[in-house]
Design a protein around this motif. Structure first.
Motif, PDB file in Angstrom:
ATOM      1  N   ASP A 180       0.818  -1.223   0.000  1.00 59.74           N
ATOM      2  CA  ASP A 180       0.000   0.000   0.000  1.00 59.74           C
ATOM      3  C   ASP A 180       0.846   1.266   0.000  1.00 59.74           C
ATOM      4  OD1 ASP A 180       0.990   0.185   2.558  1.00 59.74           O
ATOM      5  OD2 ASP A 180      -0.934  -0.103   3.564  1.00 59.74           O
ATOM      6  N   GLY A 181       2.178   1.116   0.031  1.00 59.00           N
ATOM      7  CA  GLY A 181       3.063   2.273  -0.045  1.00 59.00           C
ATOM      8  C   GLY A 181       3.170   3.070   1.242  1.00 59.00           C
ATOM      9  N   GLU A 182       2.623   2.557   2.333  1.00 60.29           N
ATOM     10  CA  GLU A 182       2.561   3.338   3.569  1.00 60.29           C
ATOM     11  C   GLU A 182       3.768   3.107   4.481  1.00 60.29           C
ATOM     12  OE1 GLU A 182       0.124   5.509   4.396  1.00 60.29           O
ATOM     13  OE2 GLU A 182      -0.910   5.169   2.483  1.00 60.29           O
ATOM     14  N   LEU A 183       4.289   1.899   4.496  1.00 57.92           N
ATOM     15  CA  LEU A 183       5.345   1.525   5.439  1.00 57.92           C
ATOM     16  C   LEU A 183       6.586   1.057   4.685  1.00 57.92           C
ATOM     17  CD1 LEU A 183       3.200  -0.571   7.961  1.00 57.92           C
ATOM     18  CD2 LEU A 183       3.950   1.823   8.222  1.00 57.92           C
ATOM     19  N   TYR A 184       7.720   1.193   5.353  1.00 61.76           N
ATOM     20  CA  TYR A 184       8.936   0.679   4.716  1.00 61.76           C
ATOM     21  C   TYR A 184       9.852   0.063   5.753  1.00 61.76           C
ATOM     22  CZ  TYR A 184      11.989   4.380   6.518  1.00 61.76           C
ATOM     23  OH  TYR A 184      12.722   5.197   7.331  1.00 61.76           O
ATOM     24  N   LEU A 185      10.726  -0.797   5.262  1.00 59.72           N
ATOM     25  CA  LEU A 185      11.819  -1.337   6.066  1.00 59.72           C
ATOM     26  C   LEU A 185      13.126  -1.062   5.336  1.00 59.72           C
ATOM     27  CD1 LEU A 185      10.355  -4.808   7.120  1.00 59.72           C
ATOM     28  CD2 LEU A 185      10.910  -2.902   8.676  1.00 59.72           C
ATOM     29  N   ARG A 224      23.366  -8.616  -7.636  1.00 57.12           N
ATOM     30  CA  ARG A 224      23.317  -9.991  -7.098  1.00 57.12           C
ATOM     31  C   ARG A 224      21.878 -10.346  -6.740  1.00 57.12           C
ATOM     32  NH1 ARG A 224      24.218 -10.438  -1.703  1.00 57.12           N
ATOM     33  NH2 ARG A 224      24.167  -8.507  -0.520  1.00 57.12           N
ATOM     34  N   TRP A 225      21.036 -10.144  -7.723  1.00 57.53           N
ATOM     35  CA  TRP A 225      19.582 -10.254  -7.564  1.00 57.53           C
ATOM     36  C   TRP A 225      19.147 -11.610  -7.013  1.00 57.53           C
ATOM     37  CZ3 TRP A 225      16.042  -6.669  -7.279  1.00 57.53           C
ATOM     38  CH2 TRP A 225      14.690  -7.011  -7.421  1.00 57.53           C
ATOM     39  N   ASP A 226      19.649 -12.685  -7.645  1.00 59.82           N
ATOM     40  CA  ASP A 226      19.193 -14.021  -7.236  1.00 59.82           C
ATOM     41  C   ASP A 226      19.573 -14.314  -5.782  1.00 59.82           C
ATOM     42  OD1 ASP A 226      18.095 -14.375  -9.707  1.00 59.82           O
ATOM     43  OD2 ASP A 226      19.794 -15.509 -10.516  1.00 59.82           O
ATOM     44  N   ASP A 227      20.754 -13.836  -5.387  1.00 62.29           N
ATOM     45  CA  ASP A 227      21.250 -14.135  -4.038  1.00 62.29           C
ATOM     46  C   ASP A 227      20.464 -13.434  -2.933  1.00 62.29           C
ATOM     47  OD1 ASP A 227      23.172 -15.550  -5.335  1.00 62.29           O
ATOM     48  OD2 ASP A 227      24.724 -14.000  -5.142  1.00 62.29           O
ATOM     49  N   ILE A 228      19.754 -12.376  -3.268  1.00 65.57           N
ATOM     50  CA  ILE A 228      19.105 -11.602  -2.206  1.00 65.57           C
ATOM     51  C   ILE A 228      17.598 -11.809  -2.167  1.00 65.57           C
ATOM     52  CG2 ILE A 228      20.930  -9.844  -2.181  1.00 65.57           C
ATOM     53  CD1 ILE A 228      18.934  -8.024  -3.698  1.00 65.57           C
ATOM     54  N   GLN A 229      17.102 -12.732  -2.974  1.00 64.74           N
ATOM     55  CA  GLN A 229      15.650 -12.932  -2.979  1.00 64.74           C
ATOM     56  C   GLN A 229      15.141 -13.443  -1.630  1.00 64.74           C
ATOM     57  OE1 GLN A 229      13.685 -11.591  -5.419  1.00 64.74           O
ATOM     58  NE2 GLN A 229      15.757 -10.840  -5.759  1.00 64.74           N
ATOM     59  N   GLU A 230      15.944 -14.276  -0.990  1.00 63.46           N
ATOM     60  CA  GLU A 230      15.510 -14.824   0.290  1.00 63.46           C
ATOM     61  C   GLU A 230      15.447 -13.744   1.371  1.00 63.46           C
ATOM     62  OE1 GLU A 230      16.870 -18.986   0.850  1.00 63.46           O
ATOM     63  OE2 GLU A 230      17.212 -18.308   2.926  1.00 63.46           O
ATOM     64  N   PRO A 231      16.519 -12.980   1.584  1.00 58.06           N
ATOM     65  CA  PRO A 231      16.401 -11.894   2.586  1.00 58.06           C
ATOM     66  C   PRO A 231      15.323 -10.868   2.238  1.00 58.06           C
ATOM     67  CG  PRO A 231      18.587 -11.885   1.513  1.00 58.06           C
ATOM     68  CD  PRO A 231      17.915 -13.146   1.118  1.00 58.06           C
ATOM     69  N   LEU A 232      15.145 -10.578   0.950  1.00 58.42           N
ATOM     70  CA  LEU A 232      14.081  -9.631   0.588  1.00 58.42           C
ATOM     71  C   LEU A 232      12.705 -10.214   0.897  1.00 58.42           C
ATOM     72  CD1 LEU A 232      15.283  -8.007  -2.791  1.00 58.42           C
ATOM     73  CD2 LEU A 232      15.344  -7.007  -0.503  1.00 58.42           C
ATOM     74  N   ALA A 233      12.564 -11.527   0.697  1.00 58.97           N
ATOM     75  CA  ALA A 233      11.288 -12.172   1.018  1.00 58.97           C
ATOM     76  C   ALA A 233      11.016 -12.101   2.527  1.00 58.97           C
ATOM     77  CB  ALA A 233      11.297 -13.620   0.538  1.00 58.97           C
ATOM     78  N   SER A 234      12.065 -12.222   3.333  1.00 58.14           N
ATOM     79  CA  SER A 234      11.894 -12.096   4.792  1.00 58.14           C
ATOM     80  C   SER A 234      11.421 -10.696   5.156  1.00 58.14           C
ATOM     81  CB  SER A 234      13.211 -12.367   5.515  1.00 58.14           C
ATOM     82  OG  SER A 234      13.726 -13.608   5.170  1.00 58.14           O
ATOM     83  N   LEU A 235      12.011  -9.703   4.514  1.00 62.79           N
ATOM     84  CA  LEU A 235      11.589  -8.318   4.783  1.00 62.79           C
ATOM     85  C   LEU A 235      10.131  -8.121   4.357  1.00 62.79           C
ATOM     86  CD1 LEU A 235      14.803  -6.376   3.646  1.00 62.79           C
ATOM     87  CD2 LEU A 235      13.925  -6.544   5.982  1.00 62.79           C
ATOM     88  N   THR A 236       9.790  -8.680   3.199  1.00 62.25           N
ATOM     89  CA  THR A 236       8.405  -8.587   2.726  1.00 62.25           C
ATOM     90  C   THR A 236       7.445  -9.183   3.758  1.00 62.25           C
ATOM     91  OG1 THR A 236       9.131  -8.752   0.431  1.00 62.25           O
ATOM     92  CG2 THR A 236       6.827  -9.262   0.864  1.00 62.25           C
ATOM     93  N   ALA A 237       7.823 -10.338   4.295  1.00 60.60           N
ATOM     94  CA  ALA A 237       6.963 -11.001   5.279  1.00 60.60           C
ATOM     95  C   ALA A 237       6.765 -10.109   6.510  1.00 60.60           C
ATOM     96  CB  ALA A 237       7.570 -12.346   5.678  1.00 60.60           C
ATOM     97  N   GLU A 296       4.909  -4.732  10.298  1.00 58.24           N
ATOM     98  CA  GLU A 296       6.108  -4.004  10.722  1.00 58.24           C
ATOM     99  C   GLU A 296       6.415  -2.885   9.743  1.00 58.24           C
ATOM    100  OE1 GLU A 296      10.084  -5.475  12.071  1.00 58.24           O
ATOM    101  OE2 GLU A 296       9.059  -7.405  11.920  1.00 58.24           O
ATOM    102  N   GLY A 297       7.304  -1.965  10.151  1.00 58.76           N
ATOM    103  CA  GLY A 297       7.762  -0.939   9.221  1.00 58.76           C
ATOM    104  C   GLY A 297       7.502   0.457   9.738  1.00 58.76           C
ATOM    105  N   ALA A 298       8.280   1.402   9.238  1.00 58.66           N
ATOM    106  CA  ALA A 298       8.136   2.811   9.611  1.00 58.66           C
ATOM    107  C   ALA A 298       7.309   3.524   8.541  1.00 58.66           C
ATOM    108  CB  ALA A 298       9.511   3.448   9.722  1.00 58.66           C
TER     109      ALA A 298
END
Lengths: 326, 326
Positions: B21-26, B41-54, B60-62
Motif C-alpha cells: 500500500d506504499g505506507e510503510l517501509y523497512l 546480485r539479484w538471485d542471491d538476495i531474494q531470500e532476505p528480501l522475502a523475509s523483509l516482505t513477510a 512491521e515498518g516505519a
C-alpha cells in the motif's frame, strides 16, 4: 602526469601512476582507489599525486606489465562522441550519396559507457557480416561540468586526455542513422589506450582544445593511416559546452573527437576503413577494401615530438563473440 | 515486491522495501546497500528480501515519507529508450510532414543515465524557448544481459518495472534528429516514479512484456491523457534483445517504452504535449497548445485494477536552471 588502471577483478580496477617513459608505476590507490574516484575529487588529490610523481622521477616504482592494464576508465557514467573532422563527413557524404547534415552545431551521439575494453583485450563481436570497422580517435575526460558552461570555462574541466578506438559496425550504422535515433547496435564497446595524460604532458601538441598529434593506425601490421588530430571543426571545450547545454556532466565523462581525419587523406591515410572505402567509391565507383575479419588486428598509437608513445598503444584483435545465451 | 530509494546524500541513496500500500517501509540496506547493488546480485538476495516482505505483511515498518524518495535508481550505467507506440510515430510523421522512418526494427536511443530525478524534484532547464515537454513512459530494469540474448530469454532478465517521464525539448529534437546522431541537448535527465515493482505485482497487467495499465497524465491539475501501455509494437523483452545484439547489458540497465500512446488518442488523450500539438496541426493546420512554462507542474500515475497506485506518482514542476558557470 600519466595515469593507468590495473585490472584486479573489480569493475573499476586499481589506479596507478606511471613514469613518463611508461616503464615504472606506483600504486596510487591510497590516494584514490580508482580513476573514477580520483576524478570525483581531482583538486584535492593533486598534492598526493604530485608526491607520487616526484618518487617516480627519483627512480622509484615497479616495472609496469602492460598486459595487466585495463582501460583507464573501465566504465564511465557518460560517453559522448563527437564527429568533429569535417573532411571525414564530407567524404562520407560524397561517397555514399548522403544528404548534407543540416546543422552548424557539433555532431555528437551518446554511446555505451558501462564497458571500455582494455588496449590488448580481444574484441568480441557477433558477426563479420556487420561490417567491422575501427575508428581511431582522441578523447578527453572531465570532472564535474555544470549545465550551461561556456567553451572557455569548459577548457579547465578537461582533466585527462586519452586515445581510443570507437568500434563501428558499418552495415548497421546507416540503417540506424536513418531513424534519427542514433546508434545502438552499430556501436559496441570502445577500446582505450593504456595511459590517460594530463594536458600539460602534451606540451604544445595540446592547443585550442585539440590533440595535435599524428595517430598511427596499423591494420594487420600494415600502416593504414597517420592523420593528425589538429583539424577538428570544434575543440573539445566546445564539444563539452555543446553537451552541457541542457545537462550537467558527471566527473568521468569521456568526450570523443570522432574518427580522426585530415583533408589530405589520400596522402596520410585514414583512421577507419569506411573512409578508405569512401575514397575507393569516389575513384572507382565501388569499394575495394573489405571490413575486418575475425582474428585480424588493429594497432593505434600517437607519438610525442620526441618520439615517445603518448598514450601507449591499442593493439588488439576482433574475435567471434561466444553464443552466450542463458 | 516494491522497492524504493531514500535520498541520503550519497549518489545512489539507500535501498528500502515498501509495503504494497506504499505506507510503510523497512530498511533493506543490510541486504543490499543500494538498488544497483541489489540488481548486481539479484538471485542471491531474494531470500532476505522475502523475509523483509513477510515482516511488512505482518505490519512491521516505519511510515514512509514520500518527500524523502529519490528515483529508484538515482543513476544507472545505461538508459536505452524505445519508441514502441506506433500511433505516436505515425501521428508525428503526419503532423510534421516527416519522411517515414525506414526500419522494421525497434526504434531506440541511448540517453543520459548518470542522473535520474526523483518524483517530486524540481526539474531545472535552461530555457522555455526550447519547447519543454513531458513524455509519460513505462520502463523495465534488467540484471546482467548477455550479448545475443533472444527475446524469450530476455523476459527473465526483467527484474523490475518503473514509470518515468522522459523530459524532451521539442525545439531542439528535430534539429538533432536530422543529424542521424540521436539526441543530446533535446534529452535532459528523466524523472522516475517512487516505486520499482517486480513484475508479479502487476498481475495480469504484465503480459507479453508489456505494462497494460493506463497512465494518467495531469498538466497543472487538468487531465491531459490516460493512454494504456498495452499497444507496444515490440514488448520490453524484444527491446532488450534488440539492444543486446552487439553488446552485453550491465545490471541496472533501464529500458523505456517511449511515450505511451494509443490509436484512440483523440479520446484518451496523450502522454506528451507534442502529440496533442500534432493532432491540432492535422485538424487546424497549426498547433494551439504551447509547451510548458517555468513553474508549471506535471503529474503522472498508473493505477492497478484495484485502484491502488502501482508506482506511486511523479508530481513535479519545471524551473529555470540557475546559471551555474564556474
Amino acid at each position: 602526469m600519466k595515469l593507468a588502471t590495473i585490472a584486479n577483478g573489480s569493475a573499476d580496477g586499481k589506479l596507478v601512476i606511471v613514469s613518463i617513459d611508461g616503464e615504472l608505476y606506483l600504486d596510487a590507490s591510497e590516494t584514490a582507489p580508482t580513476l573514477q574516484a580520483a576524478l570525483e575529487r581531482w583538486d584535492d588529490i593533486q598534492e598526493p599525486l604530485a608526491s607520487l610523481t616526484a618518487r617516480l622521477v627519483a627512480g622509484e616504482g615497479a616495472p609496469l606489465d602492460l598486459a595487466r592494464l585495463a582501460a583507464p576508465l573501465p566504465r564511465a557514467w557518460q560517453w559522448l562522441d563527437g564527429s568533429a573532422y569535417t573532411s571525414h563527413g564530407a567524404l562520407m557524404q560524397k561517397a555514399f550519396d548522403l544528404p548534407p547534415i543540416e546543422t552548424d552545431l557539433p555532431l555528437m551521439y551518446q554511446g555505451l559507457s558501462h564497458q571500455f575494453l582494455g588496449p590488448y583485450e580481444d574484441v568480441p563481436l557477433p558477426s563479420e557480416s556487420d561490417g567491422i570497422d575501427f575508428e581511431g580517435e582522441f578523447g578527453v575526460i572531465t570532472d564535474v561540468v555544470p549545465m550551461g558552461i561556456t567553451p572557455a570555462d569548459a577548457l579547465a574541466r578537461i582533466k585527462l586526455i586519452v586515445q581510443l578506438n570507437d568500434w563501428s559496425l558499418r552495415v548497421i550504422a546507416p540503417v540506424e542513422m536513418k531513424t534519427g535515433f542514433g546508434w545502438i547496435q552499430a556501436k559496441p564497446a570502445c577500446s582505450v589506450a593504456p595511459f590517460a595524460l594530463t594536458p600539460d604532458e602534451l606540451g604544445g601538441a595540446w592547443r585550442d582544445g585539440r590533440v595535435c598529434l599524428d595517430l598511427a593506425v596499423d591494420w594487420n601490421g600494415m600502416r593504414f593511416g597517420n592523420p593528425n588530430g589538429a583539424p577538428m571543426a570544434f575543440g573539445f571545450h566546445e564539444l563539452i559546452a555543446h553537451a552541457a547545454r541542457t545537462r550537467s556532466l558527471p566527473a568521468g565523462t569521456i568526450i570523443g573527437s570522432g574518427t580522426v581525419s585530415n583533408p589530405g587523406y589520400r596522402e596520410v591515410g585514414s583512421s577507419c576503413i569506411a573512409e578508405r572505402r569512401g575514397i575507393e567509391i569516389v575513384d572507382h565507383g565501388a569499394p575495394r577494401t573489405g571490413f575486418m575479419r575475425f582474428g585480424e588486428r588493429v594497432r593505434m598509437e600517437a607519438r610525442l615530438p620526441d618520439g615517445a608513445l603518448a598514450f601507449g598503444a591499442i593493439d588488439q584483435r576482433v574475435v567471434r563473440a561466444e553464443a552466450s545465451h542463458d
